[in-house]
Design a protein around this motif. Structure first.
Motif, PDB file in Angstrom:
ATOM      1  N   ASN A 141       4.679  -4.684  -7.719  1.00 19.65           N
ATOM      2  CA  ASN A 141       5.193  -5.952  -7.362  1.00 19.65           C
ATOM      3  C   ASN A 141       6.575  -6.002  -6.782  1.00 19.65           C
ATOM      4  OD1 ASN A 141       2.943  -7.301  -7.769  1.00 19.65           O
ATOM      5  ND2 ASN A 141       3.427  -7.787  -9.856  1.00 19.65           N
TER       6      ASN A 141
ATOM      7  N   LYS B 256       5.936  -5.583   0.524  1.00 17.39           N
ATOM      8  CA  LYS B 256       4.727  -6.441   0.669  1.00 17.39           C
ATOM      9  C   LYS B 256       3.826  -5.461   1.384  1.00 17.39           C
ATOM     10  CE  LYS B 256       2.577 -10.819   0.539  1.00 17.39           C
ATOM     11  NZ  LYS B 256       2.801 -12.212   0.615  1.00 17.39           N
TER      12      LYS B 256
ATOM     13  N   ARG C 296       1.981  -2.727  -0.505  1.00 16.91           N
ATOM     14  CA  ARG C 296       1.212  -2.810  -1.763  1.00 16.91           C
ATOM     15  C   ARG C 296      -0.152  -2.353  -1.245  1.00 16.91           C
ATOM     16  NH1 ARG C 296       3.989  -8.478  -3.280  1.00 16.91           N
ATOM     17  NH2 ARG C 296       6.114  -7.674  -3.156  1.00 16.91           N
TER      18      ARG C 296
ATOM     19  N   GLU D 244      -2.611  -5.824  -0.797  1.00 15.60           N
ATOM     20  CA  GLU D 244      -2.109  -6.161   0.441  1.00 15.60           C
ATOM     21  C   GLU D 244      -2.599  -5.295   1.759  1.00 15.60           C
ATOM     22  OE1 GLU D 244      -0.113  -6.375  -2.006  1.00 15.60           O
ATOM     23  OE2 GLU D 244       0.069  -8.500  -1.987  1.00 15.60           O
TER      24      GLU D 244
END
Length: 224
Positions: free
Chosen positions: A4, A8, A11, A14
């Motif tokens: 986390n 982003k 990840r 995603e």
């Protein structure tokens, strides 16, 4: 740093949504399945550790609960989840095989059999029953044996085929500790089954021998 806390766009979840599952490594896909890591390592690192421990996805998927739980962070709950995922994959493939046109593709049958026999440490003998239009009617395990041997009785195969009003069948068994090459006993058995089923006007379309990801087709090798 936990996943986390990653940027982003890096990840796994995603990236899967953005680029598709095929863009991810085995460890990243496992990380999405695992969701969390354990103290000191994130889910991707735990996935990498699992891959290093088992050496392949096939061995991971075929692991027993005891073998699976040997990895810190992998217990009964995750084992049950993984088994559920594998069974859903098998059922999805079985749905595809029931489509009228699918059995014309030996690759679809082989892929289903790889999933069906994955992780089995004993020999198992299955029959796929088809109707007059070559549509799949049923799949059933008829015999189960040891690591190296299964006793198959032609009379039982004939009885099960007649009970389903099958016009033809496919045979499949695995070699847990060997190669996909059929043994002389496999060849003799297949000839016996062809003769027994011919007496009741039922054809054997193929006999598959599965060893891991390798599948031998008798029909493709002119052995029927």
């Amino acid at each position: 740093m936990t996943i986390n806390q990653w940027p982003k766009h890096q990840r796994p979840r995603e990236r899967l949504i953005r680029d598709g599952a095929g863009a991810l490594s085995d460890a990243e896909l496992l990380a999405i399945f695992l969701r969390v890591g354990v103290r000191g390592i994130d889910a991707v690192q735990l996935g990498q550790h699992a891959m290093q421990h088992f050496g392949s996805l096939q061995r991971l998927f075929g692991a027993t609960l005891l073998e699976f739980s040997a990895i810190n962070g992998m217990g009964p709950a995750k084992f049950a989840q993984l088994q559920a995922v594998m069974e859903l994959a098998r059922r999805a493939m079985l749905e595809e095989l029931r489509h009228p046109t699918t059995l014309g593709s030996p690759q679809a049958v082989k892929q289903y059999l790889r999933l069906l026999f994955n992780g089995r440490t004993f020999e198992s003998f299955y029959v796929l029953f088809l109707d007059v239009k070559n549509r799949l009617v049923d799949v059933k395990e008829l015999f189960r044996g040891t690591l190296t041997h299964t006793s198959v009785y032609p009379r039982e195969v004939v009885k099960e085929a007649l009970a389903r009003n099958a016009a033809s069948i496919m045979l499949a068994h695995n070699h847990p500790s060997g190669t996909e090459d059929p043994s002389e006993a496999d060849l003799r058995l297949t000839r016996s089954l062809v003769q027994a089923l011919a007496l009741v006007d039922i054809r054997i379309l193929d006999h598959f021998v599965v060893a891991g990801q390798h599948v031998h087709s008798f029909a493709e090798h002119g052995q029927l």
